[in-house]
Design a protein around this motif. Structure first.
Motif, PDB file in Angstrom:
ATOM      1  N   ARG A 238       0.908  -1.088  -0.012  1.00  0.00           N
ATOM      2  CA  ARG A 238       0.012  -0.065  -0.120  1.00  0.00           C
ATOM      3  C   ARG A 238       0.789   1.242  -0.092  1.00  0.00           C
ATOM      4  O   ARG A 238       2.148   1.346   0.394  1.00  0.00           O
ATOM      5  CB  ARG A 238      -0.959   0.049   1.196  1.00  0.00           C
ATOM      6  CG  ARG A 238      -0.362  -0.260   2.433  1.00  0.00           C
ATOM      7  CD  ARG A 238      -1.122  -0.471   3.605  1.00  0.00           C
ATOM      8  NE  ARG A 238      -0.509  -0.318   4.930  1.00  0.00           N
ATOM      9  CZ  ARG A 238      -0.110  -1.535   5.529  1.00  0.00           C
ATOM     10  NH1 ARG A 238       0.307  -2.682   4.959  1.00  0.00           N
ATOM     11  NH2 ARG A 238       0.411  -1.361   6.881  1.00  0.00           N
ATOM     12  N   ALA A 239       0.207   2.265  -0.207  1.00  0.00           N
ATOM     13  CA  ALA A 239       1.287   3.730  -0.537  1.00  0.00           C
ATOM     14  C   ALA A 239       1.423   4.309   0.553  1.00  0.00           C
ATOM     15  O   ALA A 239       2.478   4.794   0.965  1.00  0.00           O
ATOM     16  CB  ALA A 239       0.517   4.458  -1.465  1.00  0.00           C
ATOM     17  N   LYS A 240       0.508   4.044   1.658  1.00  0.00           N
ATOM     18  CA  LYS A 240       0.551   4.749   2.990  1.00  0.00           C
ATOM     19  C   LYS A 240       0.397   3.668   4.159  1.00  0.00           C
ATOM     20  O   LYS A 240      -0.467   2.685   3.825  1.00  0.00           O
ATOM     21  CB  LYS A 240      -0.403   5.813   3.194  1.00  0.00           C
ATOM     22  CG  LYS A 240      -0.043   7.103   1.911  1.00  0.00           C
ATOM     23  CD  LYS A 240      -1.370   7.998   2.353  1.00  0.00           C
ATOM     24  CE  LYS A 240      -2.377   7.723   1.576  1.00  0.00           C
ATOM     25  NZ  LYS A 240      -3.502   8.695   1.484  1.00  0.00           N
ATOM     26  N   ARG A 241       1.192   3.648   5.096  1.00  0.00           N
ATOM     27  CA  ARG A 241       1.005   2.783   6.175  1.00  0.00           C
ATOM     28  C   ARG A 241      -0.413   2.945   6.890  1.00  0.00           C
ATOM     29  O   ARG A 241      -1.058   1.785   6.930  1.00  0.00           O
ATOM     30  CB  ARG A 241       1.878   3.039   7.371  1.00  0.00           C
ATOM     31  CG  ARG A 241       1.762   2.160   8.433  1.00  0.00           C
ATOM     32  CD  ARG A 241       3.019   2.550   9.514  1.00  0.00           C
ATOM     33  NE  ARG A 241       2.848   1.621  10.781  1.00  0.00           N
ATOM     34  CZ  ARG A 241       3.564   1.637  11.647  1.00  0.00           C
ATOM     35  NH1 ARG A 241       4.671   2.084  11.562  1.00  0.00           N
ATOM     36  NH2 ARG A 241       3.547   0.590  12.661  1.00  0.00           N
ATOM     37  N   HIS A 242      -1.095   4.118   6.951  1.00  0.00           N
ATOM     38  CA  HIS A 242      -2.451   4.318   7.478  1.00  0.00           C
ATOM     39  C   HIS A 242      -3.212   5.395   6.583  1.00  0.00           C
ATOM     40  O   HIS A 242      -2.442   6.344   6.367  1.00  0.00           O
ATOM     41  CB  HIS A 242      -2.505   4.827   8.770  1.00  0.00           C
ATOM     42  CG  HIS A 242      -1.827   3.842   9.717  1.00  0.00           C
ATOM     43  ND1 HIS A 242      -2.115   2.619  10.001  1.00  0.00           N
ATOM     44  CD2 HIS A 242      -0.973   4.237  10.561  1.00  0.00           C
ATOM     45  CE1 HIS A 242      -1.394   2.107  10.918  1.00  0.00           C
ATOM     46  NE2 HIS A 242      -0.839   2.902  11.467  1.00  0.00           N
ATOM     47  N   ASP A 243      -4.172   4.971   5.873  1.00  0.00           N
ATOM     48  CA  ASP A 243      -5.064   5.868   5.046  1.00  0.00           C
ATOM     49  C   ASP A 243      -6.189   6.695   6.098  1.00  0.00           C
ATOM     50  O   ASP A 243      -6.121   6.325   7.080  1.00  0.00           O
ATOM     51  CB  ASP A 243      -5.923   5.066   4.309  1.00  0.00           C
ATOM     52  CG  ASP A 243      -6.131   6.097   2.994  1.00  0.00           C
ATOM     53  OD1 ASP A 243      -6.000   7.378   3.179  1.00  0.00           O
ATOM     54  OD2 ASP A 243      -6.980   5.784   2.206  1.00  0.00           O
ATOM     55  N   ASP A 244      -6.492   7.942   5.714  1.00  0.00           N
ATOM     56  CA  ASP A 244      -7.510   8.271   6.473  1.00  0.00           C
ATOM     57  C   ASP A 244      -8.751   7.333   6.565  1.00  0.00           C
ATOM     58  O   ASP A 244      -9.002   6.703   5.835  1.00  0.00           O
ATOM     59  CB  ASP A 244      -8.167   9.596   5.862  1.00  0.00           C
ATOM     60  CG  ASP A 244      -7.149  10.704   5.529  1.00  0.00           C
ATOM     61  OD1 ASP A 244      -6.217  10.657   6.649  1.00  0.00           O
ATOM     62  OD2 ASP A 244      -7.075  11.651   4.673  1.00  0.00           O
ATOM     63  N   GLN A 245      -9.631   7.438   7.788  1.00  0.00           N
ATOM     64  CA  GLN A 245     -10.699   6.574   7.725  1.00  0.00           C
ATOM     65  C   GLN A 245     -11.775   7.213   8.323  1.00  0.00           C
ATOM     66  O   GLN A 245     -11.934   8.185   9.211  1.00  0.00           O
ATOM     67  CB  GLN A 245     -10.370   5.709   9.135  1.00  0.00           C
ATOM     68  CG  GLN A 245      -9.419   4.639   8.718  1.00  0.00           C
ATOM     69  CD  GLN A 245      -8.992   3.881   9.948  1.00  0.00           C
ATOM     70  OE1 GLN A 245      -8.434   4.510  11.003  1.00  0.00           O
ATOM     71  NE2 GLN A 245      -8.923   2.534   9.915  1.00  0.00           N
ATOM     72  N   VAL A 246     -13.154   7.123   7.772  1.00  0.00           N
ATOM     73  CA  VAL A 246     -14.435   7.240   8.133  1.00  0.00           C
ATOM     74  C   VAL A 246     -15.337   6.161   8.021  1.00  0.00           C
ATOM     75  O   VAL A 246     -15.137   5.463   6.986  1.00  0.00           O
ATOM     76  CB  VAL A 246     -15.043   8.518   7.071  1.00  0.00           C
ATOM     77  CG1 VAL A 246     -16.410   8.591   7.311  1.00  0.00           C
ATOM     78  CG2 VAL A 246     -14.332   9.911   7.673  1.00  0.00           C
ATOM     79  N   LEU A 247     -16.148   5.931   9.101  1.00  0.00           N
ATOM     80  CA  LEU A 247     -17.179   5.115   9.043  1.00  0.00           C
ATOM     81  C   LEU A 247     -18.416   5.703   9.350  1.00  0.00           C
ATOM     82  O   LEU A 247     -18.579   6.224  10.744  1.00  0.00           O
ATOM     83  CB  LEU A 247     -16.647   3.580  10.059  1.00  0.00           C
ATOM     84  CG  LEU A 247     -17.855   2.701   9.920  1.00  0.00           C
ATOM     85  CD1 LEU A 247     -18.161   1.951   8.588  1.00  0.00           C
ATOM     86  CD2 LEU A 247     -17.456   1.415  11.134  1.00  0.00           C
ATOM     87  N   VAL A 248     -19.532   5.670   8.975  1.00  0.00           N
ATOM     88  CA  VAL A 248     -20.871   6.006   9.378  1.00  0.00           C
ATOM     89  C   VAL A 248     -21.601   4.736   9.490  1.00  0.00           C
ATOM     90  O   VAL A 248     -21.923   4.249   8.472  1.00  0.00           O
ATOM     91  CB  VAL A 248     -21.263   7.101   8.400  1.00  0.00           C
ATOM     92  CG1 VAL A 248     -22.588   7.870   8.979  1.00  0.00           C
ATOM     93  CG2 VAL A 248     -20.494   8.231   8.472  1.00  0.00           C
ATOM     94  N   VAL A 249     -22.555   4.950  10.603  1.00  0.00           N
ATOM     95  CA  VAL A 249     -23.600   3.792  10.688  1.00  0.00           C
ATOM     96  C   VAL A 249     -24.986   4.637  10.870  1.00  0.00           C
ATOM     97  O   VAL A 249     -25.048   5.496  11.814  1.00  0.00           O
ATOM     98  CB  VAL A 249     -23.272   2.934  11.902  1.00  0.00           C
ATOM     99  CG1 VAL A 249     -24.425   1.837  12.049  1.00  0.00           C
ATOM    100  CG2 VAL A 249     -21.838   2.397  11.946  1.00  0.00           C
ATOM    101  N   ALA A 250     -25.647   4.205  10.069  1.00  0.00           N
ATOM    102  CA  ALA A 250     -26.998   4.692  10.172  1.00  0.00           C
ATOM    103  C   ALA A 250     -28.133   3.450  10.361  1.00  0.00           C
ATOM    104  O   ALA A 250     -28.344   2.589   9.582  1.00  0.00           O
ATOM    105  CB  ALA A 250     -27.608   5.237   8.914  1.00  0.00           C
ATOM    106  N   ASP A 251     -28.707   3.637  11.607  1.00  0.00           N
ATOM    107  CA  ASP A 251     -29.421   2.345  11.933  1.00  0.00           C
ATOM    108  C   ASP A 251     -30.830   2.919  11.882  1.00  0.00           C
ATOM    109  O   ASP A 251     -31.473   3.744  12.694  1.00  0.00           O
ATOM    110  CB  ASP A 251     -29.079   2.024  13.425  1.00  0.00           C
ATOM    111  CG  ASP A 251     -29.830   0.843  14.117  1.00  0.00           C
ATOM    112  OD1 ASP A 251     -30.677   0.337  13.393  1.00  0.00           O
ATOM    113  OD2 ASP A 251     -29.563   0.293  15.190  1.00  0.00           O
ATOM    114  N   PHE A 252     -31.710   2.235  11.051  1.00  0.00           N
ATOM    115  CA  PHE A 252     -32.972   2.425  10.474  1.00  0.00           C
ATOM    116  C   PHE A 252     -33.968   1.719  11.436  1.00  0.00           C
ATOM    117  O   PHE A 252     -35.176   1.983  11.422  1.00  0.00           O
ATOM    118  CB  PHE A 252     -33.179   2.496   9.040  1.00  0.00           C
ATOM    119  CG  PHE A 252     -32.755   3.599   8.102  1.00  0.00           C
ATOM    120  CD1 PHE A 252     -33.203   4.385   7.661  1.00  0.00           C
ATOM    121  CD2 PHE A 252     -31.382   3.308   7.779  1.00  0.00           C
ATOM    122  CE1 PHE A 252     -33.001   5.192   6.964  1.00  0.00           C
ATOM    123  CE2 PHE A 252     -30.781   4.235   7.014  1.00  0.00           C
ATOM    124  CZ  PHE A 252     -31.468   5.281   6.478  1.00  0.00           C
ATOM    125  N   ALA A 253     -33.237   0.719  12.090  1.00  0.00           N
ATOM    126  CA  ALA A 253     -34.429  -0.170  12.970  1.00  0.00           C
ATOM    127  C   ALA A 253     -34.778   0.447  14.155  1.00  0.00           C
ATOM    128  O   ALA A 253     -35.465  -0.272  14.707  1.00  0.00           O
ATOM    129  CB  ALA A 253     -33.599  -1.613  12.907  1.00  0.00           C
TER     130      ALA A 253
END
Length: 254
Positions: A238-253
């Protein structure tokens, strides 16, 4: 209104040094925007994170002004406005992925441009909305230099991404589901999706379970732990040891 939780973390540059994240989120009344600014292939271009932040704000304004506007049209208008305001030219501009999730009482819809997937869960099982054109070129080693990236960006033989050409918005991958059928949706930038697609740490249903049980930060932690165990990118080039990270959880239940 779904219950929404988010996690984000800056990565490092290609030189291994910390730098501000190029991933950006916007939470609207009935929509979520996630953009991942691409590391510029040439030092004469502005940073991708700068462009992604501008495009996020413009797209958010478009959807606030007209919440029911077609997502492709809204994105095209936003790309045009940012390009005009900052004198950006197609083929010589920073770029960004765009992922949009929008809902109303009857429908949930997704738009994905470039490699930040949206994953829906519900009566239909698991539905991964992804744009694999950029990944296919990388896997085929057709993107070797910055010149290769520019030549194949927003081209019929290449990949499509938000930059200064509004026609790219109409090349996005689209999906929709009945609102009643949707239990939850994930939106991830590639710094998280890599844990599923390349590291094989978990699959998307396992990501959802981990995020709901321990919070979305736990998913980011798992990806970073794997990368720390491969500090020289031997197991996972991989080009970078760590990439930027985003995680979004939308709980419709809920």
């Amino acid at each position: 209104m779904p219950e929404i939780s988010t996690a984000e973390r800056a990565g490092v540059g290609s030189d291994g040094h910390p730098r501000p994240t190029e991933d950006h989120i916007a939470l609207l009344d009935q929509a979520i925007l996630v953009l991942d600014g691409a590391t510029s292939p040439s030092p004469d271009l502005p940073p991708g994170g700068w462009y992604a932040a501008l495009l996020r704000d413009q797209l958010a304004n478009e959807l606030r002004a007209d919440p029911q506007e077609d997502l492709g049209a809204a994105l095209a208008n936003a790309i045009t406005a940012v390009a005009k305001a900052h004198d950006l030219r197609p083929g010589h501009s920073p770029s960004s992925t765009v992922s949009v999730l929008r809902w109303n009482d009857s429908e949930v819809e997704a738009l994905v441009l470039a490699d930040s997937p949206i994953v829906a869960f519900g009566q239909f099982g698991t539905d991964v909305v992804s744009d694999d054109r950029l990944i296919s070129l990388r896997n085929n080693r057709l993107l070797q230099t910055g010149t290769d990236v520019r030549r194949r960006r927003n081209a019929a033989d290449g990949f499509w991404v938000a930059e200064a050409d509004p026609s790219a918005a109409h090349r996005a991958v689209r999906r929709s589901w009945p609102r009643a059928d949707v239990d939850a949706v994930l939106i991830a930038t590639d710094g998280v999706a890599i844990g599923v697609d390349e590291y094989r740490l978990f699959d998307w249903p396992e990501v959802l379970r981990l995020a709901k049980n321990k919070g979305p930060e736990a998913v980011l932690d798992a990806v970073r732990a794997a990368e720390n165990g491969d500090p020289h990118a031997v197991r996972w080039p991989r080009a970078k040891r760590h990439d930027d990270q985003v995680l979004v959880v939308a709980d419709f239940a809920r």
